[in-house]
Motif scaffolding. Structure first.
Motif, PDB file in Angstrom:
ATOM      1  N   ALA A   1      20.856  -0.162  -0.206  1.00  0.00           N
ATOM      2  CA  ALA A   1      19.810  -0.314   0.810  1.00  0.00           C
ATOM      3  C   ALA A   1      18.405  -0.366   0.218  1.00  0.00           C
ATOM      4  O   ALA A   1      17.447  -0.638   0.944  1.00  0.00           O
ATOM      5  N   LEU A   2      18.256  -0.116  -1.081  1.00  0.00           N
ATOM      6  CA  LEU A   2      16.923  -0.017  -1.679  1.00  0.00           C
ATOM      7  C   LEU A   2      16.097  -1.311  -1.627  1.00  0.00           C
ATOM      8  O   LEU A   2      14.864  -1.221  -1.577  1.00  0.00           O
ATOM      9  N   PRO A   3      16.690  -2.503  -1.648  1.00  0.00           N
ATOM     10  CA  PRO A   3      15.830  -3.684  -1.500  1.00  0.00           C
ATOM     11  C   PRO A   3      14.958  -3.627  -0.242  1.00  0.00           C
ATOM     12  O   PRO A   3      13.799  -4.043  -0.271  1.00  0.00           O
ATOM     13  N   ASP A   4      15.509  -3.097   0.847  1.00  0.00           N
ATOM     14  CA  ASP A   4      14.726  -2.944   2.072  1.00  0.00           C
ATOM     15  C   ASP A   4      13.598  -1.939   1.871  1.00  0.00           C
ATOM     16  O   ASP A   4      12.467  -2.172   2.324  1.00  0.00           O
ATOM     17  N   PHE A   5      13.882  -0.823   1.181  1.00  0.00           N
ATOM     18  CA  PHE A   5      12.848   0.194   0.953  1.00  0.00           C
ATOM     19  C   PHE A   5      11.695  -0.381   0.135  1.00  0.00           C
ATOM     20  O   PHE A   5      10.524  -0.199   0.483  1.00  0.00           O
TER      21      PHE A   5
ATOM     22  N   ALA B   1      10.886  -3.498  -0.231  1.00  0.00           N
ATOM     23  CA  ALA B   1      10.185  -4.531   0.533  1.00  0.00           C
ATOM     24  C   ALA B   1       9.148  -3.898   1.455  1.00  0.00           C
ATOM     25  O   ALA B   1       8.059  -4.449   1.654  1.00  0.00           O
ATOM     26  N   ARG B   2       9.454  -2.731   1.996  1.00  0.00           N
ATOM     27  CA  ARG B   2       8.513  -2.034   2.880  1.00  0.00           C
ATOM     28  C   ARG B   2       7.404  -1.343   2.087  1.00  0.00           C
ATOM     29  O   ARG B   2       6.253  -1.301   2.521  1.00  0.00           O
ATOM     30  N   TYR B   3       7.775  -0.760   0.938  1.00  0.00           N
ATOM     31  CA  TYR B   3       6.832   0.073   0.180  1.00  0.00           C
ATOM     32  C   TYR B   3       6.805  -0.381  -1.284  1.00  0.00           C
ATOM     33  O   TYR B   3       7.328   0.295  -2.179  1.00  0.00           O
ATOM     34  N   PRO B   4       6.203  -1.542  -1.548  1.00  0.00           N
ATOM     35  CA  PRO B   4       6.254  -2.110  -2.905  1.00  0.00           C
ATOM     36  C   PRO B   4       5.477  -1.320  -3.942  1.00  0.00           C
ATOM     37  O   PRO B   4       5.677  -1.534  -5.145  1.00  0.00           O
ATOM     38  N   ASP B   5       4.606  -0.410  -3.518  1.00  0.00           N
ATOM     39  CA  ASP B   5       3.790   0.333  -4.479  1.00  0.00           C
ATOM     40  C   ASP B   5       4.402   1.676  -4.880  1.00  0.00           C
ATOM     41  O   ASP B   5       3.796   2.440  -5.620  1.00  0.00           O
ATOM     42  N   ILE B   6       5.602   1.965  -4.373  1.00  0.00           N
ATOM     43  CA  ILE B   6       6.298   3.199  -4.759  1.00  0.00           C
ATOM     44  C   ILE B   6       7.252   2.896  -5.909  1.00  0.00           C
ATOM     45  O   ILE B   6       8.000   1.918  -5.874  1.00  0.00           O
TER      46      ILE B   6
END
Length: 316
Positions: free
Chosen positions: A110-114, A116-121
């Motif tokens: 599921a991390l691609p979604d994460f 995509a939402r928070y690219p600076d983390i």
């Protein structure tokens, strides 16, 4: 002396229980950490820490100052975040720990979604079935299965896992299929033991108000989900595995379910993080995201127990 930085260092030393661990967590030289603490004590004219060759402990004045530091640093971070883009776009390094099975089967896919939402983390994901000391090891939050015993942590329940009793055809062809949990006493079982206590977990079964809980014989016990699964697939014995991880192996015939009219106790799943800490934006969004991921996963959602794994279900 940067007073706020010195406060941060002091809190880290207290939380970690020593200068070396605090220096590692903050990626600073140990000498710099020691120098800042000495300068802070000099500025305050108070001894904050007792130091010996073996350990560091906090003084009474240090304990009072520690509580004030926590509040001040939390207020500063909150003020900074409210005035910056961090609230809208969290950034920075995030350290998370998760059990091996859940990390590999649920979180990583599921991390691609994460991202995509928070690219600076930037995420450091530790995958292990051992219990981790969040404060000592500098972990921001952790996903934990089972009942919690550490009252020093804030916990949010995000899911629940169920278990399936199963074995490889190679084992069943040689030793037969048990029809009742009591028959497992004549079988070989793959056991799981606690990394913390070394104690082997007991097996439990429930059917129509009847409940059984017992230790079962086996030639091997493991403490890692991946090697536990490997042992079952190798035909070393009967095992109880996370429901959703069994699905593909049942579908391709490498595992067969057993005692399908019996259920096992489900385990709650929590996200935990240290109390007395400001919940930063990056931790907050990860906790919300993981709760969303689990709520959409048929094998982890809180409300309804997932169906037992069968080849037909996988095909659908």
């Amino acid at each position: 002396m940067n007073k706020l930085q010195a406060m941060e260092v002091f809190v880290q030393v207290v939380d970690a229980g020593g200068f070396t661990r605090a220096a590692e967590n903050m990626q600073l030289p140990k000498a710099s950490v020691s120098t800042m603490i000495q300068a802070l004590e000099g500025a305050l004219a108070v001894k904050l820490l007792h130091r010996t060759t073996r350990q560091v402990s906090i003084t009474a004045d240090g304990a009072a100052y520690y509580e004030r530091c926590l509040r001040i640093l939390a207020d500063v971070r909150e003020a900074e975040e409210s005035l910056s883009r961090t609230r809208l776009s969290p950034a920075g390094r995030l350290r998370v720990e998760a059990p091996t099975g859940i990390a590999g089967e649920v979180i990583v896919p599921a991390l691609p979604d994460f991202f995509a939402r928070y690219p600076d983390i930037t995420l450091d994901l530790g995958c292990s079935d051992r219990p981790v000391d969040l404060i000592e090891e500098g972990v921001d939050c952790a996903v934990r299965g089972g009942h919690l015993s550490d009252s020093a942590l804030i916990a949010r329940r995000v899911g629940i896992v169920h278990f399936t009793t199963c074995a490889a055809p190679s084992y069943l062809n040689k030793h037969g299929r048990p029809q009742h949990p009591n028959e497992l006493l004549q079988h070989r079982c793959v056991n799981y033991f606690s990394s913390k206590t070394g104690k082997t977990h007991e097996w439990d079964f429930t059917r129509a108000g009847e409940r059984l809980q017992m230790p079962l014989p086996g030639q091997i016990a493991l403490n890692d989900a991946n090697t536990y699964m490997a042992a079952g697939l190798a035909g070393l014995g009967i095992m109880q595995m996370l429901n959703f991880t069994v699905l593909p192996y049942v579908a391709d015939g490498r595992l067969e379910t057993l005692l399908d009219d019996w259920t096992t106790d489900p385990f709650p799943v929590h996200v935990v993080y240290p109390q007395n800490r400001h919940l930063s934006a990056k931790v907050r969004v990860f906790v919300e995201w993981i709760a969303e991921v689990f709520s959409n996963h048929p094998g982890l959602r809180l409300k309804n127990a997932p169906p037992r794994p069968t080849p037909l279900q996988v095909a659908i």
